[in-house]
Design an enzyme around this catalytic site. Structure first.
Site, mmCIF file in Angstrom:
data_model
loop_
_atom_site.group_PDB
_atom_site.id
_atom_site.type_symbol
_atom_site.label_atom_id
_atom_site.label_comp_id
_atom_site.label_asym_id
_atom_site.label_seq_id
_atom_site.Cartn_x
_atom_site.Cartn_y
_atom_site.Cartn_z
ATOM 1 N N ARG A 113 104.345 101.715 48.949
ATOM 2 C CA ARG A 113 103.904 101.315 50.153
ATOM 3 C C ARG A 113 103.936 99.869 50.209
ATOM 4 O O ARG A 113 103.349 99.001 49.481
ATOM 5 C CB ARG A 113 102.845 102.027 50.496
ATOM 6 C CG ARG A 113 102.726 103.705 50.196
ATOM 7 C CD ARG A 113 101.320 104.135 50.686
ATOM 8 N NE ARG A 113 100.852 103.969 51.911
ATOM 9 C CZ ARG A 113 99.882 104.604 52.359
ATOM 10 N NH1 ARG A 113 98.997 105.396 51.602
ATOM 11 N NH2 ARG A 113 99.521 104.628 53.808
ATOM 12 N N SER A 157 98.415 98.983 62.875
ATOM 13 C CA SER A 157 97.850 99.415 61.743
ATOM 14 C C SER A 157 96.281 99.071 61.849
ATOM 15 O O SER A 157 95.960 98.005 61.688
ATOM 16 C CB SER A 157 98.618 98.746 60.559
ATOM 17 O OG SER A 157 97.931 98.859 59.444
ATOM 18 N N ASP A 295 97.628 110.670 61.466
ATOM 19 C CA ASP A 295 97.105 111.553 60.353
ATOM 20 C C ASP A 295 97.245 112.747 60.178
ATOM 21 O O ASP A 295 97.411 113.679 59.508
ATOM 22 C CB ASP A 295 95.850 111.246 59.553
ATOM 23 C CG ASP A 295 95.848 109.520 59.020
ATOM 24 O OD1 ASP A 295 96.926 108.984 58.657
ATOM 25 O OD2 ASP A 295 94.878 108.989 59.176
HETATM 26 C C1 S3P Z 1 93.262 104.312 58.179
HETATM 27 C C2 S3P Z 1 94.076 104.061 59.006
HETATM 28 C C3 S3P Z 1 95.558 104.709 59.394
HETATM 29 C C4 S3P Z 1 95.566 106.193 58.577
HETATM 30 C C5 S3P Z 1 94.913 106.058 57.377
HETATM 31 C C6 S3P Z 1 93.359 105.519 57.379
HETATM 32 C C7 S3P Z 1 92.119 103.493 58.092
HETATM 33 O O1 S3P Z 1 96.590 103.698 58.553
HETATM 34 O O2 S3P Z 1 96.889 106.405 58.605
HETATM 35 O O3 S3P Z 1 94.905 107.296 56.806
HETATM 36 O O4 S3P Z 1 91.114 103.990 57.653
HETATM 37 O O5 S3P Z 1 92.173 102.310 58.578
HETATM 38 P P1 S3P Z 1 97.347 102.559 59.151
HETATM 39 O O6 S3P Z 1 96.760 101.351 58.770
HETATM 40 O O7 S3P Z 1 98.672 102.660 59.234
HETATM 41 O O8 S3P Z 1 97.090 102.619 60.927
#
Ligand code: S3P
Length: 403
Positions: A113, A157, A295
């Site tokens: 990732r 994000s 998610d």
């Molecule tokens: C999360 C943010 C999301 C999500 C992940 C949990 C978090 O990702 O998909 O399962 O706790 O901040 P992104 O940062 O890519 O939005």
């Protein structure tokens, strides 16, 4: 694990505590003076990675009567292994930059990732990060002085936003973050409880240098985990779900919008949900809703496969950078179960008409495994899940739904 076709689903349950909130409580507890007490924490693969991050960076975490007691402390040259948890990697990297030197690594999935947006954002603040893998883990942070930045986030994000805000707590001057598309707000909601100097003005989050002080956090149930029993109840019966956090309530509204019979007993930032079998209509998820439900999209794809008519998921390119490429893998796995679904560059087109069932490939991804278990439960003949252990990342008691 064999999943039988589920003719009826009728249960009462308390979903696992929120993963995002538990990890944030751990990182903020590490940053704080004094003790942070977390009641109803999630204990799962990802939060154990976050607990390990606290101890690797010199803090302490004790389990006391079902609570987590977290205290700060700084070790130089800590080695953080974030396991499968991108939230742990990115939030702790933001918290560490400017405070300690540390190295960060993760498991095979996390190493695939991209950390490039994280590294770029923190580097703009003056963080000293070396990464021989061209933006992939492992990377090393050397303690340095940070200064505030004005960040316009074009790619949504919550993790990058949170990393920058946590770094901003020890930066010179103001750190400002503006999002083109709003992501989950747990970080900006929780930081004031720890005494941070943070506010939101005209959609921009502004944080200034602050000393955090330990506090008490009670974690509500995780809506992203509650989503699976909600889906089974909507399709096959009834479910009473206790203590679900409603800070991210878009899924509840989405299900209601496509015909879901969901009753809410709201109390503060949480609710009990009564979910009844409903006749759902095909749907399109796009734009800000695709980000809010990011998610849950593999599960929504499963539901769409069982409806009659075409559904679409658009604007969800971020799915390609999750625990696996969740567009490609969801489509491949559901096609193998006999579903009529196509991949697009930023989502899926789901033609509906039902799922036959069969051997489901999870790619070691907890949310894909749980979505495919629901797919087999809603299918004609049921089938197998190839990797049952991966659900431990977020929902260790998941398989009890199928007993
Ligand atoms: C999360 C943010 C999301 C999500 C992940 C949990 C978090 O990702 O998909 O399962 O706790 O901040 P992104 O940062 O890519 O939005």
């Amino acid at each position: 694990m064999r999943i039988k076709p589920q003719k009826s689903f009728c249960t009462m349950l308390t979903p696992p505590p929120d993963k995002s909130v538990t990890i944030r409580a751990l990182v903020m507890g590490w940053l704080s003076k004094g003790t942070t007490v977390v009641s109803n924490p999630l204990i799962s693969g990802d939060t154990i990675s976050a607990i390990n991050a606290v101890t690797a960076l010199g803090g302490e975490v004790d389990f006391v009567g079902g609570e987590l007691h977290i205290s700060g402390g700084r070790s130089e040259d800590g080695r953080v292994d974030a396991g499968n948890s991108a939230t742990t990697a990115r939030l702790f990297a933001g918290a560490a930059a400017g405070r300690v030197s540390a190295s960060f690594t993760g498991d095979g999935s996390l190493k695939r990732r991209s950390m490039r947006p994280l590294i770029d954002a923190l580097s703009k603040m003056g963080a000293c990060i070396s990464c021989s893998g061209g933006g992939y883990m492992p990377f090393e942070i050397k303690k340095s002085r940070l200064s505030g930045i004005d960040l316009m986030m074009t790619e949504p994000s919550a993790q990058i936003k949170s990393a920058v805000l946590l770094a901003g707590l020890c930066a010179e001057g103001e750190t400002r973050v503006t999002e083109a598309v709003r992501t989950r707000t747990h970080t900006e909601d929780m930081l004031p409880l720890f005494g941070a100097d943070i506010c939101v003005k005209d959609g921009t989050i502004i944080v200034r240098r602050s000393e955090l002080v330990g506090t008490k956090i009670d974690v509500a149930g995780d809506i992203s985990s509650a989503a699976y029993p909600m889906a089974l109840a909507l399709m096959r019966g009834y479910c009473f779900i206790k203590n679900v956090g409603t800070a991210r309530r878009e899924l509840i509204d989405f299900f209601k919008g496509i015909g879901g019979d969901i009753e809410e007993e709201n109390f503060g930032d949480r609710a009990n949900l009564i979910v009844r079998q409903s006749s759902l209509t095909p749907f399109t998820v796009r734009g800000a809703l695709a980000t809010a439900l990011i998610d849950e999209l593999p599960l929504l794809a499963v539901i769409a496969c069982t409806l009659s008519g075409e559904s679409r998921i658009e604007d969800a390119r971020a799915l390609r950078g999750k625990e696996c490429d969740r567009i490609k893998c969801t489509v491949a796995s559901l096609r193998a179960l006999g579903a009529n679904i196509e991949e697009t560059s930023d989502g899926m087109i789901i033609h509906g008409g039902g799922i036959k069932g069969g051997n489901a490939v999870t790619y070691g991804d907890h949310r894909l495994a749980m979505s495919l278990a629901v797919a087999n439960a809603l299918s004609e003949k049921g089938g197998f899940i190839d990797d049952e252990k991966c659900v431990e990342i977020s929902y260790p008691s998941f398989w009890e739904l199928f007993i």
